[in-house]
Design a protein around this motif. Structure first.
Motif, mmCIF file in Angstrom:
data_model
loop_
_atom_site.group_PDB
_atom_site.id
_atom_site.type_symbol
_atom_site.label_atom_id
_atom_site.label_comp_id
_atom_site.label_asym_id
_atom_site.label_seq_id
_atom_site.Cartn_x
_atom_site.Cartn_y
_atom_site.Cartn_z
ATOM 1 N N SER A 1 47.013 43.827 -19.502
ATOM 2 C CA SER A 1 48.015 42.785 -19.749
ATOM 3 C C SER A 1 47.848 42.184 -21.138
ATOM 4 C CB SER A 1 47.916 41.685 -18.688
ATOM 5 O OG SER A 1 48.171 42.212 -17.415
ATOM 6 N N CYS A 2 46.607 41.942 -21.531
ATOM 7 C CA CYS A 2 46.352 41.402 -22.876
ATOM 8 C C CYS A 2 46.764 42.400 -23.949
ATOM 9 C CB CYS A 2 44.882 41.024 -23.033
ATOM 10 S SG CYS A 2 44.400 39.556 -22.114
ATOM 11 N N LEU A 3 46.429 43.672 -23.754
ATOM 12 C CA LEU A 3 46.816 44.692 -24.733
ATOM 13 C C LEU A 3 48.324 44.792 -24.867
ATOM 14 C CD1 LEU A 3 44.303 47.586 -23.900
ATOM 15 C CD2 LEU A 3 44.315 46.136 -25.948
ATOM 16 N N GLU A 4 49.045 44.621 -23.769
ATOM 17 C CA GLU A 4 50.500 44.722 -23.789
ATOM 18 C C GLU A 4 51.182 43.427 -24.202
ATOM 19 O OE1 GLU A 4 51.406 46.102 -19.851
ATOM 20 O OE2 GLU A 4 50.763 48.155 -20.321
ATOM 21 N N GLY A 5 50.417 42.351 -24.360
ATOM 22 C CA GLY A 5 50.994 41.074 -24.750
ATOM 23 C C GLY A 5 51.628 40.313 -23.608
ATOM 24 N N ASP A 6 51.299 40.676 -22.376
ATOM 25 C CA ASP A 6 51.840 39.997 -21.196
ATOM 26 C C ASP A 6 50.812 38.964 -20.723
ATOM 27 O OD1 ASP A 6 52.992 39.161 -18.839
ATOM 28 O OD2 ASP A 6 53.368 41.183 -18.066
ATOM 29 N N PHE A 7 50.803 37.822 -21.392
ATOM 30 C CA PHE A 7 49.764 36.833 -21.129
ATOM 31 C C PHE A 7 50.010 36.023 -19.866
ATOM 32 C CE2 PHE A 7 49.136 38.104 -25.470
ATOM 33 C CZ PHE A 7 47.761 38.281 -25.499
ATOM 34 N N SER A 8 51.218 36.015 -19.358
ATOM 35 C CA SER A 8 51.427 35.362 -18.057
ATOM 36 C C SER A 8 50.797 36.213 -16.956
ATOM 37 C CB SER A 8 52.910 35.106 -17.784
ATOM 38 O OG SER A 8 53.628 36.313 -17.735
ATOM 39 N N LYS A 9 50.887 37.530 -17.083
ATOM 40 C CA LYS A 9 50.232 38.405 -16.118
ATOM 41 C C LYS A 9 48.715 38.322 -16.273
ATOM 42 C CE LYS A 9 50.197 43.124 -14.317
ATOM 43 N NZ LYS A 9 50.751 44.484 -14.466
ATOM 44 N N ALA A 10 48.234 38.267 -17.506
ATOM 45 C CA ALA A 10 46.790 38.127 -17.736
ATOM 46 C C ALA A 10 46.280 36.837 -17.088
ATOM 47 C CB ALA A 10 46.489 38.130 -19.232
ATOM 48 N N ALA A 11 47.055 35.769 -17.183
ATOM 49 C CA ALA A 11 46.664 34.481 -16.586
ATOM 50 C C ALA A 11 46.577 34.587 -15.068
ATOM 51 C CB ALA A 11 47.646 33.393 -16.992
ATOM 52 N N PHE A 12 47.430 35.413 -14.475
ATOM 53 C CA PHE A 12 47.388 35.619 -13.030
ATOM 54 C C PHE A 12 46.039 36.184 -12.591
ATOM 55 C CE2 PHE A 12 47.993 38.346 -9.283
ATOM 56 C CZ PHE A 12 48.572 37.459 -8.392
ATOM 57 N N TYR A 13 45.441 37.029 -13.440
ATOM 58 C CA TYR A 13 44.174 37.672 -13.113
ATOM 59 C C TYR A 13 42.969 36.931 -13.688
ATOM 60 C CZ TYR A 13 46.904 41.499 -11.293
ATOM 61 O OH TYR A 13 47.789 42.249 -10.537
ATOM 62 N N ALA A 14 43.172 35.708 -14.191
ATOM 63 C CA ALA A 14 42.086 34.921 -14.773
ATOM 64 C C ALA A 14 41.815 33.683 -13.928
ATOM 65 C CB ALA A 14 42.444 34.512 -16.194
ATOM 66 N N VAL A 15 40.590 33.203 -13.994
ATOM 67 C CA VAL A 15 40.233 31.947 -13.339
ATOM 68 C C VAL A 15 41.092 30.850 -13.965
ATOM 69 C CG1 VAL A 15 38.400 30.244 -13.019
ATOM 70 C CG2 VAL A 15 37.876 32.687 -12.833
ATOM 71 N N ALA A 16 41.732 30.066 -13.126
ATOM 72 C CA ALA A 16 42.647 29.020 -13.601
ATOM 73 C C ALA A 16 41.885 27.715 -13.785
ATOM 74 C CB ALA A 16 43.802 28.844 -12.623
ATOM 75 N N ASP A 17 41.230 27.590 -14.941
ATOM 76 C CA ASP A 17 40.590 26.328 -15.283
ATOM 77 C C ASP A 17 40.850 26.048 -16.760
ATOM 78 O OD1 ASP A 17 38.759 27.840 -16.761
ATOM 79 O OD2 ASP A 17 37.109 27.545 -15.378
ATOM 80 N N GLU A 18 40.455 24.876 -17.212
ATOM 81 C CA GLU A 18 40.776 24.438 -18.574
ATOM 82 C C GLU A 18 40.193 25.365 -19.637
ATOM 83 O OE1 GLU A 18 40.049 20.520 -21.385
ATOM 84 O OE2 GLU A 18 39.991 20.283 -19.209
ATOM 85 N N GLU A 19 38.945 25.758 -19.473
ATOM 86 C CA GLU A 19 38.289 26.593 -20.479
ATOM 87 C C GLU A 19 38.922 27.988 -20.564
ATOM 88 O OE1 GLU A 19 35.764 27.255 -23.636
ATOM 89 O OE2 GLU A 19 36.133 25.375 -22.593
ATOM 90 N N ASN A 20 39.193 28.614 -19.434
ATOM 91 C CA ASN A 20 39.833 29.932 -19.436
ATOM 92 C C ASN A 20 41.247 29.854 -20.008
ATOM 93 O OD1 ASN A 20 38.186 32.218 -18.205
ATOM 94 N ND2 ASN A 20 37.762 30.522 -16.828
ATOM 95 N N THR A 21 41.974 28.803 -19.690
ATOM 96 C CA THR A 21 43.326 28.628 -20.231
ATOM 97 C C THR A 21 43.270 28.497 -21.746
ATOM 98 O OG1 THR A 21 44.069 27.581 -18.191
ATOM 99 C CG2 THR A 21 45.393 27.175 -20.156
ATOM 100 N N LYS A 22 42.291 27.759 -22.247
ATOM 101 C CA LYS A 22 42.126 27.589 -23.690
ATOM 102 C C LYS A 22 41.833 28.927 -24.367
ATOM 103 C CE LYS A 22 39.225 25.120 -26.997
ATOM 104 N NZ LYS A 22 38.086 24.203 -27.146
ATOM 105 N N ILE A 23 40.927 29.700 -23.789
ATOM 106 C CA ILE A 23 40.571 31.004 -24.353
ATOM 107 C C ILE A 23 41.765 31.949 -24.316
ATOM 108 C CG2 ILE A 23 39.114 33.049 -24.034
ATOM 109 C CD1 ILE A 23 36.946 31.071 -22.962
ATOM 110 N N LEU A 24 42.491 31.966 -23.215
ATOM 111 C CA LEU A 24 43.661 32.840 -23.104
ATOM 112 C C LEU A 24 44.736 32.450 -24.124
ATOM 113 C CD1 LEU A 24 44.701 35.275 -21.560
ATOM 114 C CD2 LEU A 24 45.718 33.711 -19.906
#
Length: 129
Positions: free
Chosen positions: A38-61
């Motif tokens: 998802s990151c390679l394709e530029g689909d960051f909403s999909k990448a966010a779906f597969y990431a821990v939803a907290d402040e630090e991960n959101t900042k990094i994403l």
């Protein structure tokens, strides 16, 4: 008139369920692969779906997305067509896995931690190595 209203309502609900169309990861490797692709394709909403939803991960994403968007068209295309090369998958526990990978474009080794939370496998980028 009623059939038209029903069709419009169905269309409206179909447009609002994009995130729900992502399938939950079956295991750590699946979550990592979906996130990386998802990151390679530029689909960051999909990448966010597969990431821990907290402040630090959101900042990094958000930082990853900014860096991706700053690339020129050719650079983004090279990432979109790059393949993922998994070099190591290491189970640290029954709920934590470390994935080392690169992609065929930049060949730089990256690490991701994937954790199981509430029966879902998610990428945790906010890990200090």
């Amino acid at each position: 008139m009623k059939p038209l209203i029903y069709l419009l309502l169905i269309g409206l609900f179909a447009c609002n369920t994009k995130e729900q169309s992502y399938l939950p990861a079956e295991d750590a490797l699946d979550a990592g692969r979906e996130f990386i692709q998802s990151c390679l394709e530029g689909d960051f909403s999909k990448a966010a779906f597969y990431a821990v939803a907290d402040e630090e991960n959101t900042k990094i994403l958000t930082q990853l997305e900014k860096a991706y968007r700053e690339k020129d068209k050719e650079g983004r295309q090279q990432f979109r067509t790059a393949s993922i090369n998994i070099s190591e998958v290491k189970d640290l526990s029954d709920s934590t896995t470390l994935i080392q990978y690169s992609n065929s474009f930049d060949k730089e080794i990256h690490s991701l931690q994937v954790v199981k939370r509430n029966n879902s496998w998610l990428v945790n980028m906010a890990v200090k190595e």
